[in-house]
Scaffold this active site. Structure first.
Site, mmCIF file in Angstrom:
data_model
loop_
_atom_site.group_PDB
_atom_site.id
_atom_site.type_symbol
_atom_site.label_atom_id
_atom_site.label_comp_id
_atom_site.label_asym_id
_atom_site.label_seq_id
_atom_site.Cartn_x
_atom_site.Cartn_y
_atom_site.Cartn_z
ATOM 1 N N HIS A 287 15.729 109.823 65.097
ATOM 2 C CA HIS A 287 14.560 110.414 65.744
ATOM 3 C C HIS A 287 14.979 111.252 66.947
ATOM 4 C CE1 HIS A 287 11.537 107.788 63.586
ATOM 5 N NE2 HIS A 287 12.675 107.184 63.296
ATOM 6 N N SER B 92 26.288 105.374 59.955
ATOM 7 C CA SER B 92 27.107 106.397 60.581
ATOM 8 C C SER B 92 26.853 106.445 62.076
ATOM 9 C CB SER B 92 26.858 107.756 59.934
ATOM 10 O OG SER B 92 27.897 108.635 60.274
ATOM 11 N N ASP C 196 18.364 102.952 66.020
ATOM 12 C CA ASP C 196 18.840 101.595 66.262
ATOM 13 C C ASP C 196 20.358 101.602 66.126
ATOM 14 O OD1 ASP C 196 16.159 100.988 66.224
ATOM 15 O OD2 ASP C 196 16.294 99.446 64.680
#
Length: 281
Positions: free
Chosen positions: A145, A246, A88
Site C-alpha cells: 500500500h 519479498s 506487514d
C-alpha cells in the site's frame, strides 16, 4: 562457516528464475484437492490468521496465489499519522541516505543509483533524504500500500537475479536489492519525490500493480513506462502485491523523523505510523 553464510553462498549457482517459475506454476494450479492441500498446509505451518481475511474460508480461493494475495477486512489495518508502513513485515533498516548510499545490513551498503536501475538523475533527488526497508516473510499479508499520497509518474522494470531476501541473505550478499529483479515506482507527493521499489526474490513468481496488472516476469532489459495521464493513489491505498514474499524499499527526497520507538528488526503492520517528514513535523 556460519549457516547463514552457507545459505547465502549456495544460492549463487541456483537457477533462480527457473525455480521461481516452477513454484509459480504450482501456486497457480486450480486442481481443488492440490490447491486446498497447499493452502491448509501453509496456514498450519505459518499460523495464518484467517479471521482478518475478507474471505476467511481457505477453500474459497481458486488458487494458492489467490489465497496468498488475499484481501483483508476493511478495518483490519487502520492508518496512522504521517508516513505509514506500506506492508506487514519486518522493518529491516531505515534512516538517512548518506552520500547516495542506503544501509542493507551491518557492514553492507548499496547504491541508490544502482537500486533505481543506474539512473543517476533520479538518484540525485534523494540526496539528503531518507529510506526504509520492509521485508515481507511468507506468513505476512502480501499486498503493498501507499506510504503517503502521491501521483505515479514513471514505472521502471529492472531485470536481475532472484536471491532470497531474508535476514541471512541480506547479511552476506552485497548489493542484494540492487542485484535482484525489481519494479521501481516513482511518485510525486506534496512533500517532494517518493520512490517505492518492489524487489523480487527467490520463488516470487510475479509482481503486480493496480495500474498495470502483472509486471514480472519480463525480458532481460530495463523497461521504462511514463504516465502522462495521472495515476493518483492516496495514502493507504493498495498499489501492488507479491506472489510469495519479498521486500519493499521506499525513499523520500526529504528527511524523515522516524518514530522513536522503532528499531531495525521491528515487526510492523501495514498502515502503522513510521514517522513524519521533518517539514511537516
Amino acid at each position: 562457516m556460519p549457516l547463514s553464510r552457507l545459505f547465502a553462498l549456495i544460492q549463487y549457482p541456483l537457477p533462480h528464475h527457473l525455480l521461481s517459475r516452477l513454484v509459480g506454476g504450482l501456486a497457480d494450479c486450480r486442481l481443488p484437492w492440490l490447491k486446498n492441500a497447499l493452502i491448509r498446509a501453509f496456514i498450519r505451518q505459518f499460523r495464518v490468521d484467517m479471521d482478518e481475511a475478507a474471505e476467511p474460508d481457505p477453500t474459497a480461493y481458486a488458487t494458492f496465489n489467490d489465497f496468498f494475495t488475499r484481501a483483508l477486512e476493511e478495518d483490519a489495518r487502520p492508518l496512522g499519522a504521517g508516513l505509514v508502513s506500506p506492508a506487514d513485515g519486518t522493518l529491516s533498516q531505515f534512516g538517512a541516505i548518506e552520500a547516495g548510499q542506503l544501509l542493507q545490513a551491518k557492514g553492507h551498503r548499496f547504491s541508490m543509483m544502482e537500486l533505481l536501475g543506474d539512473d543517476g538523475e533520479a538518484a540525485r533527488r534523494y540526496l539528503g533524504g531518507s529510506f526504509a526497508t520492509v521485508y515481507l516473510s511468507p506468513s505476512d499479508y502480501h499486498r503493498v500500500h501507499m506510504p503517503a499520497s502521491g501521483t505515479l509518474t514513471e514505472m521502471v522494470y529492472v531485470p536481475g537475479r532472484l536471491f532470497s531476501v531474508n535476514a541471512a541473505t541480506t547479511e552476506h550478499v552485497p548489493n542484494l536489492f540492487a542485484r535482484n529483479e525489481r519494479l521501481v515506482c516513482h511518485f510525486d507527493t506534496e512533500q517532494g519525490p517518493m520512490v517505492v521499489v518492489l524487489v523480487g526474490a527467490m520463488i516470487v513468481a510475479a509482481i503486480e500493480t493496480v495500474w498495470a496488472g502483472q509486471i514480472t516476469p519480463l525480458s532481460g532489459e530495463v523497461q521504462r513506462t511514463r504516465f502522462d495521464t495521472p495515476v493518483r493513489l492516496e495514502k493507504g491505498e493498495e498499489m501492488g502485491r507479491f506472489k510469495l514474499g519479498s521486500t519493499v524499499v521506499m525513499a523520500f527526497s526529504e528527511p524523515v523523523s522516524f518514530t522513536d520507538t522503532l528499531a531495525p528488526g521491528a515487526k510492523v503492520r501495514m498502515g502503522q505510523s513510521l514517522g513524519a517528514l521533518r517539514q511537516d513535523s
